[in-house]
Design an enzyme around this catalytic site. Structure first.
Site, PDB file in Angstrom:
ATOM      1  N   HIS A   1       1.468  12.475 -29.931  1.00 21.51           N
ATOM      2  CA  HIS A   1       1.039  11.109 -29.593  1.00 21.51           C
ATOM      3  C   HIS A   1       0.491  10.396 -30.819  1.00 21.51           C
ATOM      4  O   HIS A   1       0.727   9.201 -31.022  1.00 21.51           O
ATOM      5  CB  HIS A   1      -0.037  11.126 -28.498  1.00 21.51           C
ATOM      6  CG  HIS A   1       0.535  11.336 -27.131  1.00 21.51           C
ATOM      7  ND1 HIS A   1      -0.159  11.957 -26.122  1.00 21.51           N
ATOM      8  CD2 HIS A   1       1.735  11.008 -26.610  1.00 21.51           C
ATOM      9  CE1 HIS A   1       0.590  12.014 -25.035  1.00 21.51           C
ATOM     10  NE2 HIS A   1       1.751  11.441 -25.305  1.00 21.51           N
TER      11      HIS A   1
ATOM     12  N   HIS B   1       9.573   9.702 -28.631  1.00 23.13           N
ATOM     13  CA  HIS B   1       8.568  10.611 -28.067  1.00 23.13           C
ATOM     14  C   HIS B   1       8.915  12.094 -28.297  1.00 23.13           C
ATOM     15  O   HIS B   1       8.100  12.855 -28.814  1.00 23.13           O
ATOM     16  CB  HIS B   1       8.402  10.321 -26.575  1.00 23.13           C
ATOM     17  CG  HIS B   1       7.470  11.264 -25.886  1.00 23.13           C
ATOM     18  ND1 HIS B   1       6.106  11.242 -26.084  1.00 23.13           N
ATOM     19  CD2 HIS B   1       7.703  12.284 -25.024  1.00 23.13           C
ATOM     20  CE1 HIS B   1       5.545  12.203 -25.367  1.00 23.13           C
ATOM     21  NE2 HIS B   1       6.490  12.847 -24.715  1.00 23.13           N
TER      22      HIS B   1
ATOM     23  N   GLU C   1      -4.039  17.546 -12.773  1.00 22.59           N
ATOM     24  CA  GLU C   1      -4.326  17.872 -14.164  1.00 22.59           C
ATOM     25  C   GLU C   1      -5.796  18.159 -14.432  1.00 22.59           C
ATOM     26  O   GLU C   1      -6.435  17.517 -15.260  1.00 22.59           O
ATOM     27  CB  GLU C   1      -3.831  16.756 -15.105  1.00 22.59           C
ATOM     28  CG  GLU C   1      -3.834  17.201 -16.564  1.00 22.59           C
ATOM     29  CD  GLU C   1      -2.972  16.319 -17.463  1.00 22.59           C
ATOM     30  OE1 GLU C   1      -2.063  15.649 -16.953  1.00 22.59           O
ATOM     31  OE2 GLU C   1      -3.230  16.337 -18.667  1.00 22.59           O
TER      32      GLU C   1
ATOM     33  N   HIS D   1       1.718  17.649 -27.799  1.00 25.47           N
ATOM     34  CA  HIS D   1       1.513  16.233 -27.493  1.00 25.47           C
ATOM     35  C   HIS D   1       0.291  15.605 -28.169  1.00 25.47           C
ATOM     36  O   HIS D   1       0.263  14.394 -28.341  1.00 25.47           O
ATOM     37  CB  HIS D   1       1.448  16.014 -25.974  1.00 25.47           C
ATOM     38  CG  HIS D   1       2.803  16.009 -25.328  1.00 25.47           C
ATOM     39  ND1 HIS D   1       3.653  17.083 -25.385  1.00 25.47           N
ATOM     40  CD2 HIS D   1       3.478  15.041 -24.643  1.00 25.47           C
ATOM     41  CE1 HIS D   1       4.777  16.790 -24.742  1.00 25.47           C
ATOM     42  NE2 HIS D   1       4.701  15.555 -24.287  1.00 25.47           N
TER      43      HIS D   1
ATOM     44  N   LYS E   1       8.146  23.115 -14.511  1.00 25.87           N
ATOM     45  CA  LYS E   1       7.219  21.986 -14.343  1.00 25.87           C
ATOM     46  C   LYS E   1       6.671  21.954 -12.913  1.00 25.87           C
ATOM     47  O   LYS E   1       5.479  21.715 -12.711  1.00 25.87           O
ATOM     48  CB  LYS E   1       7.879  20.657 -14.707  1.00 25.87           C
ATOM     49  CG  LYS E   1       6.865  19.507 -14.577  1.00 25.87           C
ATOM     50  CD  LYS E   1       7.032  18.331 -15.483  1.00 25.87           C
ATOM     51  CE  LYS E   1       5.850  17.380 -15.273  1.00 25.87           C
ATOM     52  NZ  LYS E   1       6.069  16.026 -15.760  1.00 25.87           N
TER      53      LYS E   1
ATOM     54  N   GLU F   1      11.269  18.539 -24.792  1.00 24.78           N
ATOM     55  CA  GLU F   1      10.425  18.935 -23.653  1.00 24.78           C
ATOM     56  C   GLU F   1      10.926  20.268 -23.065  1.00 24.78           C
ATOM     57  O   GLU F   1      10.142  21.065 -22.544  1.00 24.78           O
ATOM     58  CB  GLU F   1      10.423  17.851 -22.565  1.00 24.78           C
ATOM     59  CG  GLU F   1       9.987  16.453 -23.040  1.00 24.78           C
ATOM     60  CD  GLU F   1       8.488  16.307 -23.350  1.00 24.78           C
ATOM     61  OE1 GLU F   1       7.721  17.273 -23.190  1.00 24.78           O
ATOM     62  OE2 GLU F   1       8.096  15.190 -23.776  1.00 24.78           O
TER      63      GLU F   1
ATOM     64  N   ARG G   1       0.806  -1.234   0.000  1.00 24.56           N
ATOM     65  CA  ARG G   1       0.000   0.000   0.000  1.00 24.56           C
ATOM     66  C   ARG G   1       0.835   1.279   0.000  1.00 24.56           C
ATOM     67  O   ARG G   1       0.352   2.336   0.394  1.00 24.56           O
ATOM     68  CB  ARG G   1      -0.967   0.029   1.177  1.00 24.56           C
ATOM     69  CG  ARG G   1      -2.011  -1.066   1.102  1.00 24.56           C
ATOM     70  CD  ARG G   1      -3.271  -0.692   1.833  1.00 24.56           C
ATOM     71  NE  ARG G   1      -4.218  -1.795   1.769  1.00 24.56           N
ATOM     72  CZ  ARG G   1      -4.208  -2.805   2.635  1.00 24.56           C
ATOM     73  NH1 ARG G   1      -3.329  -2.831   3.621  1.00 24.56           N
ATOM     74  NH2 ARG G   1      -5.085  -3.777   2.513  1.00 24.56           N
TER      75      ARG G   1
ATOM     76  N   ASN H   1       0.886  19.791 -22.216  1.00 30.10           N
ATOM     77  CA  ASN H   1       0.612  18.931 -23.368  1.00 30.10           C
ATOM     78  C   ASN H   1       0.863  19.623 -24.699  1.00 30.10           C
ATOM     79  O   ASN H   1       0.527  19.081 -25.752  1.00 30.10           O
ATOM     80  CB  ASN H   1      -0.834  18.426 -23.320  1.00 30.10           C
ATOM     81  CG  ASN H   1      -1.044  17.472 -22.157  1.00 30.10           C
ATOM     82  OD1 ASN H   1      -0.146  16.728 -21.796  1.00 30.10           O
ATOM     83  ND2 ASN H   1      -2.219  17.528 -21.555  1.00 30.10           N
TER      84      ASN H   1
ATOM     85  N   ARG I   1      -2.284  22.326 -15.618  1.00 32.22           N
ATOM     86  CA  ARG I   1      -1.296  21.305 -15.971  1.00 32.22           C
ATOM     87  C   ARG I   1      -1.420  20.876 -17.439  1.00 32.22           C
ATOM     88  O   ARG I   1      -0.470  20.381 -18.029  1.00 32.22           O
ATOM     89  CB  ARG I   1      -1.433  20.085 -15.036  1.00 32.22           C
ATOM     90  CG  ARG I   1      -0.284  19.097 -15.166  1.00 32.22           C
ATOM     91  CD  ARG I   1      -0.242  18.099 -14.014  1.00 32.22           C
ATOM     92  NE  ARG I   1       0.827  17.134 -14.235  1.00 32.22           N
ATOM     93  CZ  ARG I   1       1.305  16.320 -13.298  1.00 32.22           C
ATOM     94  NH1 ARG I   1       0.839  16.348 -12.076  1.00 32.22           N
ATOM     95  NH2 ARG I   1       2.271  15.468 -13.586  1.00 32.22           N
TER      96      ARG I   1
ATOM     97  N   LYS J   1       3.489  11.616 -11.508  1.00 34.16           N
ATOM     98  CA  LYS J   1       2.704  10.680 -12.328  1.00 34.16           C
ATOM     99  C   LYS J   1       3.502   9.406 -12.482  1.00 34.16           C
ATOM    100  O   LYS J   1       4.632   9.430 -12.983  1.00 34.16           O
ATOM    101  CB  LYS J   1       2.452  11.267 -13.718  1.00 34.16           C
ATOM    102  CG  LYS J   1       1.306  12.232 -13.816  1.00 34.16           C
ATOM    103  CD  LYS J   1       1.020  12.478 -15.295  1.00 34.16           C
ATOM    104  CE  LYS J   1      -0.043  13.513 -15.512  1.00 34.16           C
ATOM    105  NZ  LYS J   1      -0.232  13.769 -16.955  1.00 34.16           N
TER     106      LYS J   1
END
Ligand SMILES: NC(=O)c1ccc[n+]([C@@H]2O[C@H](COP(=O)([O-])OP(=O)(O)OC[C@H]3O[C@@H](n4cnc5c(N)ncnc54)[C@H](O)[C@@H]3O)[C@@H](O)[C@H]2O)c1
Ligand SMILES: [Zn+2]
Length: 372
Positions: free
Chosen positions: A261, A274, A246, A257, A236, A194, A130, A254, A250, A152
Site C-alpha cells: 500500500h 495493486h 477481520e 500489503h 480465502k 494475490e 437498506r 495482508n 483475516r 467487503k
C-alpha cells in the site's frame, strides 16, 4: 429451456457464514448457467447489472440476454472503468439510475466486472433501500480470487481508499474463467500476485503447483485456471469464515500489503498496479522474515522466482524513497495503536503476525527492494 446448474461441470465452493452462507461457482464457458443460479439463490425475477464500460462492451449484452432468457427482467448500468469511478459521485449516479429503473427492495444487483465494480455495486446493494440482494460475477482474476469473496464492499473517499463501506455478503458468486481471455495481461498478473499470497500464507502444495505450472497458467490453460481459482476461493473463504470482521486470522491476508500500500501511495502515478505493489511487498516481507530467522533463507529465491515467472516486479528501479514509504506505512489504516503489524512468512504455506519490528529493520527491508 435454459441450461441449469444441475449438470454444471465446474466446481462449487460453499462459503460458510451461518445465515449468510453462499456458493461460489467456478467453471469454464459456463456463463449461460447464470440465469438458473440467479433464480435459485436470489429467488426473484428482476436484475440490474452494474458493470463498467470495458466489461459492458465485451459481456454486457450477452449476460443481459442470458438473464432475460431465464425470465429475469434485466437492465444495465455502466460506469467508466478504473479506480477513479470508485467514489461517491459515481455511486450517486448509480442510485439515480436504480430509481430510474424503479428497482424494488426484492430485486437484485448483478455486479459484472472486476474489483472496482464489485466493491461499488456491493456497497450500492448494501445501502439501497437498506439493503437489496446482489450477485458477484467477477471478470478479472483478482476479483475471482480475492475481491468477490469475503463481503467487503466500499468506495473510496478523497481522504482514503475503501473508507466508506460495509461488510455485506452476496447471494452467490459466479466465475466463468473463459472471460479472462479478454483481460489485459497486466491485470492477470495482479490476480496472480494475490494467488501467490494465498499459497504462501496457507498452502505449500499449492505453491509447488504454481511453480510447476507457471507458464500454462499465464497461457490461460482452462482446467488449471479453474483449479487455481477454486483453491484461492477455498483459502480465502476458510480465512474469512473464521474471522468475518477481520479481528484476528483475516489479517494474514495482508501479507505484502503494508509495504504494498505504501508503494501504491508513494508512486501515485500508477507506476505500480495493486498486485505489482503487493508482489514487491511480499519480497520485502520475505526478506524481513529471513532477517528475523523466521524463514529459511533458501525459500526466499523460490518466492522471488515464482513472482518473476508471473511477470511480477520483485525490485524497484532507481532511487527508493525509503523515508516516504515508511511514513506512508505509518498512516495506513491497518496501523493499530501506532504499531505496525507485519505478516511474515515462516514457510511456504505458513505465516505469523509480528508487531515488534524496529524502524531500522523495516527500512532495511524496503531499501533491499533496489533492483540490481
Ligand atoms: N473487497 C475486497 O475484499 C477487495 C480485495 C482486493 C481488491 N479490492 C478492490 O478491487 C479493486 C481492483 O479490482 P481489479 O483489479 O479487478 O480492477 P478493475 O475492476 O479496475 O478491473 C481492471 C480493468 O480490467 C477491465 N476488465 C475487467 N474484466 C475484464 C475482462 N474480462 N476483459 C477485459 N477487460 C476487463 C476493467 O474494465 C478495468 O479496466 C480495487 O478497487 C481494490 O480496492 C477489493
Ligand atoms: Zn490485495
Amino acid at each position: 429451456v435454459i441450461p441449469t446448474i444441475d449438470d454444471f461441470t465446474g466446481q462449487t465452493i460453499i462459503v460458510e457464514l451461518g445465515p449468510d452462507t453462499y456458493p461460489i461457482y467456478v467453471g469454464s464457458n459456463c456463463l449461460d448457467r447464470l440465469a438458473d443460479a440467479f433464480l435459485r439463490h436470489c429467488r426473484c425475477r428482476r436484475a440490474v447489472i452494474i458493470t463498467d464500460d470495458n466489461v459492458n462492451k465485451c459481456y454486457g449484452p450477452r449476460v443481459k440476454d442470458i438473464l432475460i432468457a431465464g425470465g429475469i427482467e434485466t437492465n444495465i448500468i455502466s460506469i467508466p472503468p478504473g479506480e477513479s469511478s470508485k467514489y461517491l459521485p459515481t455511486l450517486q449516479k448509480v442510485y439515480d439510475q436504480l430509481f430510474d429503473f424503479s428497482v424494488e427492495r426484492s430485486d437484485a444487483i448483478v455486479a459484472l466486472g472486476g474489483g472496482v465494480v464489485g466493491d461499488l455495486a456491493g456497497f450500492a446493494a448494501a445501502c439501497f433501500k437498506r439493503g437489496i440482494k446482489y450477485v458477484q460475477v467477477p471478470t478479472t482474476l483478482l476479483s475471482m480470487v480475492d475481491s468477490s469473496i469475503g463481503g467487503k464492499t466500499a468506495v473510496n473517499h478523497p481522504r482514503g481508499k475503501n473508507m466508506i463501506g460495509a461488510f455485506y455478503q452476496p447471494k452467490l458468486v459466479f466465475a466463468d474463467i473463459a472471460v479472462l481471455k479478454t483481460l489485459p495481461r497486466r491485470e492477470l498478473g495482479c490476480g496472480l500476485a494475490e494467488t501467490v499470497k494465498h499459497a504462501i500464507i496457507r498452502d505449500g502444495l499449492f505453491f509447488e503447483l504454481l511453480e510447476k505450472n507457471a507458464r500454462q497458467i499465464i497461457e490461460l490453460q482452462q482446467d488449471l485456471l479453474v483449479d487455481l481459482v477454486v483453491r484461492n476461493c477455498q483459502i480465502k473463504a476458510e480465512v474469512v469464515s473464521a474471522d468475518e470482521r477481520e479481528s484476528g486470522l483475516r489479517r494474514i491476508l495482508n501479507l505484502g500489503h503494508s509495504i504494498g500500500h505504501a508503494i501504491e501511495t508513494v508512486f501515485a502515478g500508477g507506476d505500480y498496479h495493486h498486485g505489482e505493489a503487493v508482489s514487491l511487498g511480499m519480497v520485502a516481507a520475505a526478506r524481513l522474515a529471513v532477517a528475523r530467522k523466521l524463514l529459511k533463507e533458501p525459500l526466499l529465491p523460490r518466492i522471488v522466482n515464482l513472482l518473476q515467472a508471473f511477470d511480477l516486479p520483485t525490485g524497484i528501479q532507481g532511487d527508493i524513497p525509503v523515508d516516504d514509504l515508511y511514513q506512508a506505512m505509518l498512516h495506513d489504516k491497518k496501523v493499530e495503536a501506532g504499531r505496525l503489524n507485519f505478516i511474515l512468512p515462516t514457510a511456504l504455506g505458513n505465516c505469523t503476525i509480528v508487531s515488534d519490528l524496529t524502524e531500522t529493520q523495516i527500512k532495511t527491508a524496503i531499501a533491499s527492494l533496489a533492483a540490481p
